[in-house]
Motif scaffolding. Structure first.
Motif, PDB file in Angstrom:
ATOM      1  N   LEU A  39      37.018 -60.724 -25.363  1.00  0.00           N
ATOM      2  CA  LEU A  39      37.464 -59.947 -26.378  1.00  0.00           C
ATOM      3  C   LEU A  39      38.425 -58.879 -25.662  1.00  0.00           C
ATOM      4  CD1 LEU A  39      37.107 -59.080 -29.504  1.00  0.00           C
ATOM      5  CD2 LEU A  39      35.397 -57.310 -28.741  1.00  0.00           C
ATOM      6  N   GLY A  40      39.591 -58.989 -26.006  1.00  0.00           N
ATOM      7  CA  GLY A  40      40.645 -58.355 -25.039  1.00  0.00           C
ATOM      8  C   GLY A  40      40.421 -58.712 -23.629  1.00  0.00           C
ATOM      9  N   ASP A  41      39.955 -57.697 -22.831  1.00  0.00           N
ATOM     10  CA  ASP A  41      40.081 -57.987 -21.300  1.00  0.00           C
ATOM     11  C   ASP A  41      38.718 -58.030 -21.041  1.00  0.00           C
ATOM     12  OD1 ASP A  41      39.497 -55.462 -21.383  1.00  0.00           O
ATOM     13  OD2 ASP A  41      41.040 -54.658 -20.082  1.00  0.00           O
ATOM     14  N   ARG A  42      37.582 -58.038 -21.708  1.00  0.00           N
ATOM     15  CA  ARG A  42      36.254 -57.821 -21.593  1.00  0.00           C
ATOM     16  C   ARG A  42      35.497 -59.320 -21.963  1.00  0.00           C
ATOM     17  NH1 ARG A  42      31.687 -56.092 -24.544  1.00  0.00           N
ATOM     18  NH2 ARG A  42      33.242 -55.555 -26.487  1.00  0.00           N
TER      19      ARG A  42
ATOM     20  N   TYR B 148      26.586 -71.511 -30.609  1.00  0.00           N
ATOM     21  CA  TYR B 148      26.883 -70.806 -29.367  1.00  0.00           C
ATOM     22  C   TYR B 148      27.178 -69.147 -30.122  1.00  0.00           C
ATOM     23  CZ  TYR B 148      27.021 -74.364 -26.124  1.00  0.00           C
ATOM     24  OH  TYR B 148      26.397 -75.628 -25.765  1.00  0.00           O
ATOM     25  N   TYR B 149      26.487 -68.141 -29.795  1.00  0.00           N
ATOM     26  CA  TYR B 149      26.309 -66.815 -30.473  1.00  0.00           C
ATOM     27  C   TYR B 149      26.899 -65.851 -29.484  1.00  0.00           C
ATOM     28  CZ  TYR B 149      23.586 -68.420 -34.229  1.00  0.00           C
ATOM     29  OH  TYR B 149      22.808 -68.950 -35.216  1.00  0.00           O
ATOM     30  N   THR B 150      27.450 -64.822 -29.834  1.00  0.00           N
ATOM     31  CA  THR B 150      28.060 -63.602 -29.079  1.00  0.00           C
ATOM     32  C   THR B 150      28.036 -62.605 -30.020  1.00  0.00           C
ATOM     33  OG1 THR B 150      29.537 -62.853 -27.154  1.00  0.00           O
ATOM     34  CG2 THR B 150      30.527 -64.010 -29.288  1.00  0.00           C
ATOM     35  N   TYR B 151      28.469 -61.361 -29.640  1.00  0.00           N
ATOM     36  CA  TYR B 151      28.715 -60.192 -30.416  1.00  0.00           C
ATOM     37  C   TYR B 151      30.067 -59.398 -30.240  1.00  0.00           C
ATOM     38  CZ  TYR B 151      23.683 -60.358 -31.221  1.00  0.00           C
ATOM     39  OH  TYR B 151      22.517 -60.659 -31.711  1.00  0.00           O
ATOM     40  N   LEU B 152      30.813 -59.175 -31.359  1.00  0.00           N
ATOM     41  CA  LEU B 152      31.929 -58.307 -31.322  1.00  0.00           C
ATOM     42  C   LEU B 152      32.087 -57.063 -31.721  1.00  0.00           C
ATOM     43  CD1 LEU B 152      34.088 -61.384 -33.206  1.00  0.00           C
ATOM     44  CD2 LEU B 152      33.634 -61.230 -30.996  1.00  0.00           C
ATOM     45  N   ASP B 153      33.003 -56.261 -30.952  1.00  0.00           N
ATOM     46  CA  ASP B 153      33.195 -54.656 -31.546  1.00  0.00           C
ATOM     47  C   ASP B 153      34.687 -54.846 -31.961  1.00  0.00           C
ATOM     48  OD1 ASP B 153      30.620 -54.071 -30.699  1.00  0.00           O
ATOM     49  OD2 ASP B 153      31.337 -53.701 -28.575  1.00  0.00           O
TER      50      ASP B 153
ATOM     51  N   PHE C  93      43.050 -53.350 -34.139  1.00  0.00           N
ATOM     52  CA  PHE C  93      43.306 -54.889 -33.681  1.00  0.00           C
ATOM     53  C   PHE C  93      42.484 -55.263 -32.633  1.00  0.00           C
ATOM     54  CE2 PHE C  93      47.012 -53.420 -35.964  1.00  0.00           C
ATOM     55  CZ  PHE C  93      47.664 -54.372 -36.528  1.00  0.00           C
ATOM     56  N   ALA C  94      42.034 -56.576 -32.490  1.00  0.00           N
ATOM     57  CA  ALA C  94      41.439 -56.990 -31.419  1.00  0.00           C
ATOM     58  C   ALA C  94      41.667 -58.510 -31.410  1.00  0.00           C
ATOM     59  CB  ALA C  94      39.679 -56.867 -31.822  1.00  0.00           C
ATOM     60  N   THR C  95      41.823 -58.880 -30.051  1.00  0.00           N
ATOM     61  CA  THR C  95      42.014 -60.180 -29.587  1.00  0.00           C
ATOM     62  C   THR C  95      40.809 -60.965 -29.167  1.00  0.00           C
ATOM     63  OG1 THR C  95      44.368 -59.624 -28.954  1.00  0.00           O
ATOM     64  CG2 THR C  95      43.623 -61.755 -28.149  1.00  0.00           C
ATOM     65  N   LEU C  96      40.486 -62.085 -29.914  1.00  0.00           N
ATOM     66  CA  LEU C  96      39.312 -62.805 -29.498  1.00  0.00           C
ATOM     67  C   LEU C  96      39.897 -64.253 -28.908  1.00  0.00           C
ATOM     68  CD1 LEU C  96      36.239 -63.469 -29.271  1.00  0.00           C
ATOM     69  CD2 LEU C  96      36.380 -64.232 -31.735  1.00  0.00           C
TER      70      LEU C  96
END
Length: 512
Positions: free
Chosen positions: A124-127, A189-194, A200-203
């Motif tokens: 998510l972005g650079d994370r 497959y699970y994850t969480y987004l902020d 705007f967010a890049t995934l």
């Protein structure tokens, strides 16, 4: 359903592989419990501005990279928004090879292997995000369908078979008139987004997935096919875009897909069965445009919910990476045979051919009659599949180029032939010697060449050397032969840049 439709459905299900898919937002409870059947959640506040999907088939695996540009147009911040993507596969439980159908006598791998999906990552972005996966669940149980290929029974009306005909067939053949599709299972497959408000967010979702195999039982009996560069599997990759429709208005403002086919040959053909139904093989689901090795598609306001599955059928240009441990486990130990070479060289002895050291070599010299040969005598009759030859002096690139190597050869074999494949291994007591021209065509055709490929290795580790090995099949998988002697005669050579020493670094004799 008509006979043609039934038949087409059955074969399409057989050809369809495991399905990869876009992900979607899911209910909080689904993520917390790692549910195998999550509830999808529509997030209308977050619009999918851009989606780019990249597929790169590499050997038996395909690299998938999906990049989403998401825009939260609301004043609501989404913190720890649960997100998941599914991977589907045929069968259930542990992986195994099963019969695909009685008509083609093919087999297919079904079930789950941990090596099936690799290199999963969410950014998510650079994370980089942490992820977990659910247990597997069957999302579609086996489906029963009418199967009459071997009975030569045609539908008695445009609408298909009458109950009378089905009952008549059942009276003769019983349950054999029916067959069952393979179950389809899924792992999430699970994850969480902020995604903060008005941002705007890049995934990016990235993973490598194995393309499922189906092949004839004849070839699966002969493990040696897996080690030869002239073996080409036909593969099918599928991808589902529809889950991303849970973002925003269900459309991608800008949508693009790219397929890098530089490592594969796209199949472009129509499949016919007894002159009835046909379907196309190649690229389907999107009207892709070809630009060299790249295939591209681009659209505005793309309706994700209405998208058809993307399908690509292809063959490999090159042999997949060789399974080193499998090859060595099928290697016949040198203690089980003796070896002689024409014109012995004390500095480069015959023992170097079987020392499992690719940095050593044997220098082959002609005998008094001018013949250059390697003679292998087995201490007891031994069942062989083939020979793998590290051609040239494979110490390093300069040494390989500077020395001569084999250009073509013949193999003379003395063997005991098994009388039949189902006779408890009874062996014919008569021996015979015959000339075998090695260099086999794919799919077990008759031998066609005496030439040795002589490819320069891409590297000098065992992996690189075996990926470019010269491999020759000897035995028919259904009619094995027990060899007592092999004589390899070199019929022509390729000169080195500096030296005329004819070098062979290693010979691997592969048992059944």
């Amino acid at each position: 359903m008509t006979y043609r439709r039934i038949l087409t459905l059955a074969l399409l299900l057989a050809l369809a592989g495991r399905v990869c898919a876009n992900g979607d937002p899911v209910a909080v409870r689904s993520a917390l419990t790692l549910s195998p059947t999550p509830v999808a959640v529509h997030v209308p506040e977050v619009q999918l501005i851009d989606e780019h999907v990249s597929f790169v088939p590499r050997g038996l695996y395909t690299e998938v990279v999906v990049r989403y540009l998401l825009h939260n147009r609301s004043n609501r911040s989404f913190d720890s928004l649960p997100y998941g993507f599914p991977i589907d596969y045929w069968g259930s439980g542990e992986a195994e090879w099963v019969s695909l159908d009685d008509f083609t006598e093919s087999q297919q791998e079904v079930g789950w292997r941990d090596g099936y999906i690799r290199n999963v990552s969410f950014m998510l972005g650079d994370r980089q995000l942490q992820w977990q996966h659910s247990r597997d669940s069957v999302i579609r149980p086996p489906q029963k369908y009418l199967y009459t290929l071997e009975m030569d029974a045609l539908p008695d009306s445009a609408d298909g078979y009458s109950k009378h005909l089905v009952d008549s067939l059942y009276a003769i053949y019983g349950d054999d008139i029916y067959a069952y599709t393979k179950a389809v299972s899924r792992r999430w497959y699970y994850t969480y987004l902020d995604i903060p408000a008005q941002s705007f967010a890049t995934l990016e979702v990235r993973y490598t997935v194995e393309t499922p195999l189906s092949e004839g039982a004849y070839y699966r009996r002969n493990h040696y096919y897996y080690y030869t560069p002239d073996y080409y599997w036909e593969l099918r990759f599928m991808y589902d875009f529809t889950p991303a429709a849970y973002w925003g208005d269900g459309h991608a403002d800008h949508f693009s897909v790219q397929l890098d086919a530089s490592n594969v040959r796209i199949i472009n053909e129509k499949v016919y069965l007894r002159g009835w139904e046909s379907w196309s093989r190649g690229i389907g689901g999107l009207p892709m445009k070809q630009e060299g090795d790249l295939w591209r598609y681009e659209a505005r306001h793309f309706d994700l919910a209405a998208a058809k599955p993307f399908i690509v059928d292809y063959k490999l240009k090159n042999c997949p990476q060789q399974p080193i441990d499998n090859i060595f486990n099928h290697r016949i130990d040198p203690s089980l045979f003796t070896v002689e070479v024409s014109g012995a060289d004390r500095k480069y002895p015959a023992a170097n051919l079987f020392d499992l050291d690719p940095s050593t070599a044997t220098v082959l010299q002609p005998d008094k009659e001018g013949n250059i040969c390697i003679t292998i005598r087995f201490k007891k009759p031994t069942c062989l599949e083939g020979i793998m030859l590290l051609n040239g002096y494979t110490k390093n690139a300069d040494t390989w180029r500077n020395n001569a190597r084999v250009d073509s050869l013949l193999v003379y074999k003395t063997s005991y032939e098994v009388v039949g494949p189902f006779d408890n291994g009874r062996i014919d007591t008569s021996t015979y010697t015959n000339e075998l021209k090695v260099g086999w065509a794919p799919r077990g055709q008759r031998p066609i060449s005496q030439e040795v490929a002589g490819r320069e290795p891409s590297g000098y580790s065992w992996q690189s050397l075996l990926d470019n090995v010269d491999a020759f099949r000897l035995s028919d998988p259904w009619w094995p032969e027990y060899y007592t002697e092999l004589r390899i005669v070199i019929t022509s050579t390729k000169k080195g840049l500096k030296y005329n020493d004819l070098c062979v670094s290693e010979i691997l004799l592969i048992r059944r």
